[in-house]
Design a protein around this motif. Structure first.
Motif, PDB file in Angstrom:
ATOM      1  N   GLY A   8      51.789  87.347  23.262  1.00  0.00           N
ATOM      2  CA  GLY A   8      50.697  87.389  22.301  1.00  0.00           C
ATOM      3  C   GLY A   8      50.443  86.021  21.700  1.00  0.00           C
ATOM      4  O   GLY A   8      50.984  85.006  22.153  1.00  0.00           O
ATOM      5  N   ASP A   9      49.601  85.983  20.668  1.00  0.00           N
ATOM      6  CA  ASP A   9      49.379  84.745  19.928  1.00  0.00           C
ATOM      7  C   ASP A   9      50.668  84.417  19.188  1.00  0.00           C
ATOM      8  O   ASP A   9      51.066  85.138  18.273  1.00  0.00           O
ATOM      9  N   ASP A  10      51.311  83.344  19.605  1.00  0.00           N
ATOM     10  CA  ASP A  10      52.672  83.045  19.136  1.00  0.00           C
ATOM     11  C   ASP A  10      52.634  82.295  17.806  1.00  0.00           C
ATOM     12  O   ASP A  10      52.671  81.062  17.760  1.00  0.00           O
ATOM     13  N   PHE A  11      52.565  83.053  16.713  1.00  0.00           N
ATOM     14  CA  PHE A  11      52.513  82.443  15.381  1.00  0.00           C
ATOM     15  C   PHE A  11      53.761  81.617  15.084  1.00  0.00           C
ATOM     16  O   PHE A  11      53.680  80.540  14.490  1.00  0.00           O
ATOM     17  N   LYS A  12      54.917  82.128  15.489  1.00  0.00           N
ATOM     18  CA  LYS A  12      56.161  81.402  15.212  1.00  0.00           C
ATOM     19  C   LYS A  12      56.152  80.025  15.867  1.00  0.00           C
ATOM     20  O   LYS A  12      56.595  79.043  15.265  1.00  0.00           O
ATOM     21  N   GLN A  13      55.671  79.973  17.114  1.00  0.00           N
ATOM     22  CA  GLN A  13      55.594  78.685  17.800  1.00  0.00           C
ATOM     23  C   GLN A  13      54.555  77.788  17.150  1.00  0.00           C
ATOM     24  O   GLN A  13      54.760  76.580  16.995  1.00  0.00           O
ATOM     25  N   GLY A  14      53.425  78.374  16.744  1.00  0.00           N
ATOM     26  CA  GLY A  14      52.399  77.598  16.056  1.00  0.00           C
ATOM     27  C   GLY A  14      52.927  76.993  14.773  1.00  0.00           C
ATOM     28  O   GLY A  14      52.667  75.826  14.462  1.00  0.00           O
ATOM     29  N   LYS A  15      53.678  77.776  14.028  1.00  0.00           N
ATOM     30  CA  LYS A  15      54.282  77.304  12.780  1.00  0.00           C
ATOM     31  C   LYS A  15      55.285  76.188  13.054  1.00  0.00           C
ATOM     32  O   LYS A  15      55.282  75.159  12.364  1.00  0.00           O
ATOM     33  N   ARG A  16      56.112  76.378  14.067  1.00  0.00           N
ATOM     34  CA  ARG A  16      57.143  75.383  14.377  1.00  0.00           C
ATOM     35  C   ARG A  16      56.518  74.057  14.805  1.00  0.00           C
ATOM     36  O   ARG A  16      56.910  72.986  14.323  1.00  0.00           O
ATOM     37  N   VAL A  17      55.534  74.112  15.705  1.00  0.00           N
ATOM     38  CA  VAL A  17      54.892  72.888  16.192  1.00  0.00           C
ATOM     39  C   VAL A  17      54.164  72.174  15.051  1.00  0.00           C
ATOM     40  O   VAL A  17      54.234  70.951  14.920  1.00  0.00           O
ATOM     41  N   THR A  18      53.472  72.934  14.218  1.00  0.00           N
ATOM     42  CA  THR A  18      52.734  72.334  13.103  1.00  0.00           C
ATOM     43  C   THR A  18      53.668  71.612  12.141  1.00  0.00           C
ATOM     44  O   THR A  18      53.426  70.460  11.754  1.00  0.00           O
ATOM     45  N   ARG A  19      54.752  72.274  11.747  1.00  0.00           N
ATOM     46  CA  ARG A  19      55.710  71.656  10.820  1.00  0.00           C
ATOM     47  C   ARG A  19      56.339  70.411  11.430  1.00  0.00           C
ATOM     48  O   ARG A  19      56.494  69.383  10.762  1.00  0.00           O
ATOM     49  N   ASN A  20      56.702  70.486  12.718  1.00  0.00           N
ATOM     50  CA  ASN A  20      57.338  69.343  13.372  1.00  0.00           C
ATOM     51  C   ASN A  20      56.370  68.178  13.534  1.00  0.00           C
ATOM     52  O   ASN A  20      56.725  67.015  13.313  1.00  0.00           O
ATOM     53  N   PHE A  21      55.125  68.478  13.927  1.00  0.00           N
ATOM     54  CA  PHE A  21      54.171  67.400  14.163  1.00  0.00           C
ATOM     55  C   PHE A  21      53.779  66.713  12.859  1.00  0.00           C
ATOM     56  O   PHE A  21      53.567  65.500  12.830  1.00  0.00           O
ATOM     57  N   LEU A  22      53.675  67.484  11.788  1.00  0.00           N
ATOM     58  CA  LEU A  22      53.342  66.905  10.489  1.00  0.00           C
ATOM     59  C   LEU A  22      54.560  66.258   9.816  1.00  0.00           C
ATOM     60  O   LEU A  22      54.442  65.709   8.721  1.00  0.00           O
ATOM     61  N   GLU A  23      55.709  66.341  10.480  1.00  0.00           N
ATOM     62  CA  GLU A  23      56.972  65.803   9.946  1.00  0.00           C
ATOM     63  C   GLU A  23      57.229  66.366   8.550  1.00  0.00           C
ATOM     64  O   GLU A  23      57.448  65.638   7.573  1.00  0.00           O
ATOM     65  N   PHE A  24      57.197  67.681   8.495  1.00  0.00           N
ATOM     66  CA  PHE A  24      57.320  68.419   7.237  1.00  0.00           C
ATOM     67  C   PHE A  24      58.609  68.070   6.499  1.00  0.00           C
ATOM     68  O   PHE A  24      58.599  67.773   5.300  1.00  0.00           O
ATOM     69  N   LYS A  25      59.728  68.077   7.197  1.00  0.00           N
ATOM     70  CA  LYS A  25      61.022  67.831   6.554  1.00  0.00           C
ATOM     71  C   LYS A  25      61.157  66.402   6.065  1.00  0.00           C
ATOM     72  O   LYS A  25      61.928  66.124   5.149  1.00  0.00           O
ATOM     73  N   GLN A  26      60.408  65.476   6.681  1.00  0.00           N
ATOM     74  CA  GLN A  26      60.503  64.071   6.317  1.00  0.00           C
ATOM     75  C   GLN A  26      59.495  63.678   5.230  1.00  0.00           C
ATOM     76  O   GLN A  26      59.381  62.501   4.893  1.00  0.00           O
ATOM     77  N   ALA A  27      58.758  64.650   4.679  1.00  0.00           N
ATOM     78  CA  ALA A  27      57.713  64.330   3.685  1.00  0.00           C
ATOM     79  C   ALA A  27      58.298  63.867   2.367  1.00  0.00           C
ATOM     80  O   ALA A  27      57.593  63.288   1.545  1.00  0.00           O
ATOM     81  N   GLY A  28      59.579  64.132   2.126  1.00  0.00           N
ATOM     82  CA  GLY A  28      60.221  63.652   0.906  1.00  0.00           C
ATOM     83  C   GLY A  28      60.526  64.770  -0.069  1.00  0.00           C
ATOM     84  O   GLY A  28      59.972  65.867  -0.004  1.00  0.00           O
TER      85      GLY A  28
END
Length: 340
Positions: free
Chosen positions: A160-180
């Motif tokens: 199906g539409d893989d929301f979990k993968q979409g969430k993971r890729v978005t957070r990683n690409f935006l460097e969510f954890k490195q935002a401070g």
């Protein structure tokens, strides 16, 4: 010779300027990426694997591992901008990057309500684009859905539409954890989370029956996202209910502690911004209203000009020769309202 009190005052003044510049001018990769994606609507191809932006080393690695990713970043950018312009077409802010044509104050200069919304919007759009790409098979490393519950007797299959993968890729690409962990980083991360969670709320379960004569002996079920525009109503609601947070008087390197978080009383479900939006009334001159009632708000009390316009549209459509549809062309004169 300056007295100690004068020197102390001067030092405090210099420190306050540095702090102010840090709070307003500091840009983590997360903010730079969102600004680059929302700002550049041209077809410029940048060097490197990501093509749409000048990537960080982490983003470049992601694009190299999955060469299809830039294509879906392009889809995410285009659908986010188109949906934003449509949803805010008759609002004082119409998704323009500049608040005031004379002052030319960019929405990314500070963290305004509009800046917070754009972060949520692009995070939601990226999540949607990647989730859809997983379902179509255009992106790899996507997980397929398993059973929806222990008591489910349905046969689950497909991807199906893989929301979990979409969430993971978005957070990683935006460097969510490195935002401070400072105030700016925390605000931007919260806005991104609101956007991703808004997309998650659009997931719906879809099932297809299998069996003789429509008996539905078994069912194949999967998760599906609606069109991206279907999420704009909720995203716009978040925009109007965004919360302004007090700017703390500290440098950007200082982390938000649990004590400070309690002091700020952060509601994790709301968009958060730091700076008040400048007066938008000057920028609405010459804008077209939806109707007279809309003009009362959009034109900021300056009034509006009414003009006539002739429009052409299809009418009196009918079937002809079994399978062809024939329509007449009708004309109508309509009123156009333009802000003074």
């Amino acid at each position: 010779m300056f007295s100690c009190s004068v020197i102390t005052v001067l030092l405090l003044f210099i420190v306050s300027i540095i702090v102010s510049k840090n709070v307003e001018g500091y840009q983590p990769v997360l903010q730079k990426t969102v600004e680059a994606l929302f700002t550049d609507k041209s077809q410029v191809i940048y060097p490197g694997a990501c093509k749409l932006i000048t990537p960080s080393s982490r983003q470049a690695k992601m694009c190299k591992r999955n060469p299809s990713l830039p294509k879906f970043l392009q889809i995410a950018r285009n659908q986010a901008i188109a949906a934003c312009e449509e949803a805010f077409r008759y609002d004082r802010w119409n998704c323009s990057l500049v608040f005031n044509r004379k002052v030319k104050r960019n929405i990314f200069n500070k963290i305004y309500r509009e800046t917070a919304f754009v972060h949520a919007l692009l995070a939601a759009s990226m999540t949607h684009a990647v989730a859809k790409a997983c379902a179509s098979g255009d992106l790899t490393r996507c997980s397929c859905y398993g059973s929806f519950g222990k008591n489910s007797s349905w046969k689950i299959g497909g991807c199906g539409d893989d929301f979990k993968q979409g969430k993971r890729v978005t957070r990683n690409f935006l460097e969510f954890k490195q935002a401070g962990t400072d105030q700016i980083g925390q605000v931007l991360k919260q806005d991104v989370v609101v956007g991703i969670d808004t997309m998650g709320e659009q997931m719906r379960e879809v099932c297809k029956c299998h069996g003789f004569s429509g008996s539905c002996t078994t069912k194949t079920c999967w998760k599906r996202l609606g069109p991206f525009n279907s999420a704009m109503g909720l995203l716009k609601k978040h925009f109007h209910h965004a919360v302004k947070q007090k700017i703390l008087n500290y440098t950007v390197k200082r982390a938000i502690t649990p004590k400070l978080r309690n002091k700020l009383k952060v509601d994790r479900t709301k968009l958060v911004y730091l700076h008040k939006t400048p007066n938008l009334c000057i920028s609405t001159k010459g804008r077209v209203c939806k109707d007279r009632n809309n003009c009362a708000t959009l034109c900021c009390g300056r009034g509006y000009i009414t003009t006539k316009k002739t429009i052409h549209f299809r009418c009196r459509c009918r079937m002809a020769n079994c399978c062809a549809v024939q329509c007449d062309t009708c004309t109508q004169e309509v009123d156009i309202y333009t802000c003074k």
